[in-house]
Design a protein around this motif. Structure first.
Motif, PDB file in Angstrom:
ATOM      1  N   UNK A   2       0.748  -1.114   0.129  1.00 57.98           N
ATOM      2  CA  UNK A   2       0.067  -0.153  -0.264  1.00 57.98           C
ATOM      3  C   UNK A   2       1.031   1.293  -0.023  1.00 57.98           C
ATOM      4  N   UNK A 182     -26.028   4.531  12.777  1.00 56.88           N
ATOM      5  CA  UNK A 182     -25.232   4.935  13.978  1.00 56.88           C
ATOM      6  C   UNK A 182     -25.747   4.381  15.223  1.00 56.88           C
ATOM      7  N   UNK A 284     -15.324  16.973   6.092  1.00 57.97           N
ATOM      8  CA  UNK A 284     -16.398  16.262   5.164  1.00 57.97           C
ATOM      9  C   UNK A 284     -16.776  17.097   4.062  1.00 57.97           C
ATOM     10  N   UNK A 287     -14.474  17.900   1.391  1.00 59.04           N
ATOM     11  CA  UNK A 287     -14.285  16.854   0.356  1.00 59.04           C
ATOM     12  C   UNK A 287     -15.200  16.799  -0.638  1.00 59.04           C
TER      13      UNK A 287
ATOM     14  N   UNK B 102     -22.526   1.861   5.342  1.00 62.73           N
ATOM     15  CA  UNK B 102     -21.327   2.228   5.954  1.00 62.73           C
ATOM     16  C   UNK B 102     -21.834   2.899   7.267  1.00 62.73           C
ATOM     17  N   UNK B 104     -19.554   3.787   9.850  1.00 60.07           N
ATOM     18  CA  UNK B 104     -18.408   4.457  10.708  1.00 60.07           C
ATOM     19  C   UNK B 104     -18.857   5.791  11.458  1.00 60.07           C
ATOM     20  N   UNK B 108     -15.656  10.614  14.364  1.00 58.75           N
ATOM     21  CA  UNK B 108     -14.504   9.823  15.053  1.00 58.75           C
ATOM     22  C   UNK B 108     -13.566   9.527  13.828  1.00 58.75           C
ATOM     23  N   UNK B 116     -13.227   1.888  19.553  1.00 53.81           N
ATOM     24  CA  UNK B 116     -14.897   2.170  20.217  1.00 53.81           C
ATOM     25  C   UNK B 116     -15.310   1.171  20.923  1.00 53.81           C
ATOM     26  N   UNK B 141      -3.865  -2.408   6.009  1.00 55.82           N
ATOM     27  CA  UNK B 141      -3.316  -1.453   4.863  1.00 55.82           C
ATOM     28  C   UNK B 141      -3.654  -0.166   5.008  1.00 55.82           C
ATOM     29  N   UNK B 144      -1.529   4.332   6.882  1.00 53.92           N
ATOM     30  CA  UNK B 144      -1.402   5.928   6.757  1.00 53.92           C
ATOM     31  C   UNK B 144      -2.653   6.773   7.027  1.00 53.92           C
ATOM     32  N   UNK B 145      -3.925   6.125   7.323  1.00 62.59           N
ATOM     33  CA  UNK B 145      -5.018   6.781   7.524  1.00 62.59           C
ATOM     34  C   UNK B 145      -5.542   6.666   8.760  1.00 62.59           C
ATOM     35  N   UNK B 149     -10.875  11.130   9.247  1.00 63.02           N
ATOM     36  CA  UNK B 149     -12.163  10.996   9.353  1.00 63.02           C
ATOM     37  C   UNK B 149     -12.621   9.977   8.318  1.00 63.02           C
ATOM     38  N   UNK B 151     -15.088  10.699   6.677  1.00 59.11           N
ATOM     39  CA  UNK B 151     -15.329  11.432   5.459  1.00 59.11           C
ATOM     40  C   UNK B 151     -14.178  11.725   4.487  1.00 59.11           C
ATOM     41  N   UNK B 152     -12.845  11.643   5.046  1.00 59.91           N
ATOM     42  CA  UNK B 152     -11.721  11.839   4.146  1.00 59.91           C
ATOM     43  C   UNK B 152     -11.319  10.853   3.479  1.00 59.91           C
ATOM     44  N   UNK B 157     -12.076   2.256   1.484  1.00 58.99           N
ATOM     45  CA  UNK B 157     -11.028   2.523   2.739  1.00 58.99           C
ATOM     46  C   UNK B 157     -11.967   2.254   3.819  1.00 58.99           C
ATOM     47  N   UNK B 160     -13.350  -0.995   4.766  1.00 59.84           N
ATOM     48  CA  UNK B 160     -12.348  -2.057   5.056  1.00 59.84           C
ATOM     49  C   UNK B 160     -12.284  -1.596   6.736  1.00 59.84           C
ATOM     50  N   UNK B 165     -13.264  -2.558  12.351  1.00 61.81           N
ATOM     51  CA  UNK B 165     -13.702  -2.090  13.586  1.00 61.81           C
ATOM     52  C   UNK B 165     -14.923  -3.207  14.271  1.00 61.81           C
ATOM     53  N   UNK B 169     -13.543  -6.837  17.991  1.00 63.88           N
ATOM     54  CA  UNK B 169     -14.307  -7.484  18.911  1.00 63.88           C
ATOM     55  C   UNK B 169     -14.311  -8.977  19.099  1.00 63.88           C
TER      56      UNK B 169
END
Ligand SMILES: Nc1ncnc2c1ncn2[C@@H]1O[C@H](COP(=O)(O)OP(=O)(O)O)[C@@H](O)[C@H]1O
Ligand SMILES: [Mg+2]
Lengths: 290, 282
Positions: A2, A182, A284, A287, B102, B104, B108, B116, B141, B144-145, B149, B151-152, B157, B160, B165, B169
């Motif tokens: 990566x 959520x 966000x 982006x 999704x 997430x 956070x 969490x 992988x 680097x991230x 967040x 959203x970024x 990713x 994944x 997450x 558990x």
């Protein structure tokens, strides 16, 4: 395996970032348009009052008369940036706003969050709040004067009330706006009800809360000035009525413009605080190109 | 709680018996699942395929404990999750869900998201959880991230990270609801490879909803084809392609044959669903 991060260029930081932003700001047309817009307004104002002296507008002080007094060490009509009285009015109003906005936020945000979070709390309180909310703030004036002693009490009460309703409602809607998934995700991950409140309800509602706070600080100013005009001894609202009663129009307009600036500044502060607390939200939106 | 799940003794056998789910029996009265039964062995990758709006998500939500069932029972490793006396299963970290859109927490960072679960379950101290979360993201992988967040980062990713997450558990079952639905074919390939790699490493039972037939055969041990609403098991196709699988498998004769077999079964249902104008919720 990566190595996708290697190609990104280094983003500017700190002082360089600041310079970059200022540069970027002045390369677009917006600041010039703003400056041109302000001048156009001032010019129209001047033409109406002082240039052509159009009917009725002669009763108003024009921009030249106002700036002469405003920036004079010996103002004709008593108020300028060099008189202590001017700052007395400003600071009294600002203090009242701080107290009123503080109380409204301190009560409204938790109340709204709890109403959004718990069905029974909502059923209990929401109808009452909805019933009180549409009552215009001026309709509360007699009651607040009867109920609270002195000048400060009623004025702060009135300013608090309006902004409290806005804040509460927005915080509650903020919780409603949070995606059900959520909550489910938090449940799966083993959260207690309190964990959910801290980690989902509060941060999830934050964007709405801050939208609400920006409106609510405006509403607080609005009702504060109304209250000061009705029952006050000091403050910018009082200054406006007092000046009007005594037939001195320059301080009246100075107070109005000052209110405009302070209101603008206070909303900007709230917005900046929101952006600081919600880095994730700002990023966000960025982006998405906003 | 499932801890130290070793590869030898696999956990997470799901047994769904005669489950019926009727939404709002007195009001709208939508029968989403009707007398549906299926057995999922421990450590199996079980793919659920069916037309949109047939009740797949409803079934998954029942297993996860998001809503109640009307009749029947669901057991996990012989323990009752929900049944006649307890219509709604309790939500627990042994059954982790990866959501269709999704989920997430956008407020956070990836690392905080992963940390969490162990933190609120008090399985690890917050700092230990953060450390382990960072480690697991790096293994996936995403090293680097971890401070980004959701959203970024790209949707691939984020997805994944969401699986990480869930896996931190040590769940018995991973429930995935069309997790790669909105992704382009190339990203999907990468996601498949990483999911298979994760599966080979952990041996967690996987309950995977999709309507991508190639995905179903490529990933699954078994493909359960369900009927249009109300959802029932129509046919089970066993995929006897040895693991580890690679992308060449998709062009093999065996794979093509399975695809035809699954397609035959599901096409009929898709036509029915289309004519009925089924729509999915959420
Ligand atoms: N909360 C609900 N109330 C009423 N009907 C619902 C609800 N959720 C889903 N349904 C209906 O149940 C059926 C199955 O939905 P779903 O399980 O989401 O299908 P899918 O197989 O696409 O995941 C659909 O017809 C849907 O409209
Ligand atoms: Mg679905």
């Amino acid at each position: 395996m990566n190595s996708s991060a290697n190609t990104t260029t280094v983003a500017p930081e700190g002082f360089n970032l600041f310079i970059y932003r200022v540069k970027k700001k002045f390369t677009g047309p917006d600041p010039y348009l703003t400056v041109a817009g302000v001048f156009l307004w001032l010019f129209t104002y001047w033409v109406l009052c002082e240039g052509l002296e159009i009917w009725r507008f002669t009763k108003l002080p024009g921009p030249v008369a106002i700036s002469k007094d405003w920036f004079s060490t010996t103002p004709f009509q008593g108020i300028s940036i060099f008189t202590a009285e001017y700052y007395d009015h400003i600071s009294v109003s600002c203090q009242r706003i701080l107290i009123a906005f503080g109380i409204a936020t301190g009560l409204g945000v938790p109340l709204g969050l709890f109403m959004g979070w718990s069905r029974s709390i909502r059923d209990y309180l929401f109808p009452v709040i909805e019933l009180l909310r549409p009552i215009p703030i001026l309709a509360w004036v007699p009651l607040s004067i009867l109920l609270l002693p002195g000048f400060e009490g009623p004025v702060i009460f009135l300013a608090t009330l309006a902004s409290f309703f806005v804040t509460t409602l927005n915080a509650m809607l903020g919780v409603d706006s949070i995606d059900e998934e959520y909550f489910r995700a938090a449940g799966c991950l083993g959260s207690s009800r309190w964990d959910v409140f801290k980690n989902v309800v509060v941060p999830g509602a934050l964007p709405f809360i801050f939208t609400g706070l920006q409106i609510s600080i405006g509403v607080a100013w609005f009702s504060l000035v109304a209250a000061e005009m009705v029952s006050g001894d000091l403050g910018l609202g009082y200054l406006i009525v007092d000046a009007y009663m005594n037939n001195v129009t320059v301080p009246m307009v100075i107070a109005m413009i000052t209110l405009g600036f302070i209101g603008y500044f206070s909303s900007a502060c709230v917005r900046a605080l929101g952006d600081k607390l919600m880095g994730w939200h700002v990023k966000e939106l960025a982006q998405q190109g906003r | 709680m499932a801890k130290n799940t070793s590869k030898t003794e696999k956990k997470g056998a799901l047994s769904i018996k005669n489950v019926t789910k009727i939404y709002d029996p007195t009001g709208v009265n939508v029968m989403a699942v009707d007398n549906c039964s299926m057995e999922i062995a421990a450590g199996e990758v079980c793919m659920i395929v069916g037309p949109s709006g047939c009740g797949k998500t409803t079934l998954l939500n029942a297993i996860a404990g998001f809503h109640s069932i009307t009749e029947g029972s669901i057991h996990l490793d012989g323990e009752l999750l929900c049944g006649p006396e307890r219509p709604k299963a309790e939500q627990s970290a042994e059954r982790m869900v990866v959501f269709q859109h999704g989920a997430l927490f956008p407020w956070k960072t990836l690392q905080e998201n992963v940390a969490y679960g162990p933190t609120v379950q008090k399985a690890l101290s917050p700092s230990q959880a953060m450390e382990k979360g960072g480690q697991m993201l790096a293994e996936a992988g995403l090293g680097n991230f971890i401070k980004k967040f959701p959203g970024e980062v790209s949707s691939g990713m984020a997805r994944r990270a969401e699986i990480v997450r869930a896996l931190i558990n040590n769940p018995k079952v991973l429930l995935l609801d069309e997790p790669y639905r909105a992704m382009d074919a190339l990203t999907k390939q990468i996601m498949h490879e990483s999911l298979l790699e994760t599966y080979d490493r952990t041996g967690v039972t996987i309950f995977f909803i999709t309507h991508d037939l190639e995905e179903a055969i490529f990933l699954g041990d078994k493909v359960h084809i369900v009927t249009t609403r109300p959802c029932q098991l129509k046919k089970t196709v066993e995929v006897k392609i040895p693991r580890p699988r690679s992308y060449e498998t998709q062009s093999s004769e065996k794979f093509r044959k399975l695809l035809v077999e699954v397609n035959d079964a599901v096409h009929e249902e898709a036509v029915k669903a289309f004519k009925a104008g089924e729509r999915e919720m959420a």
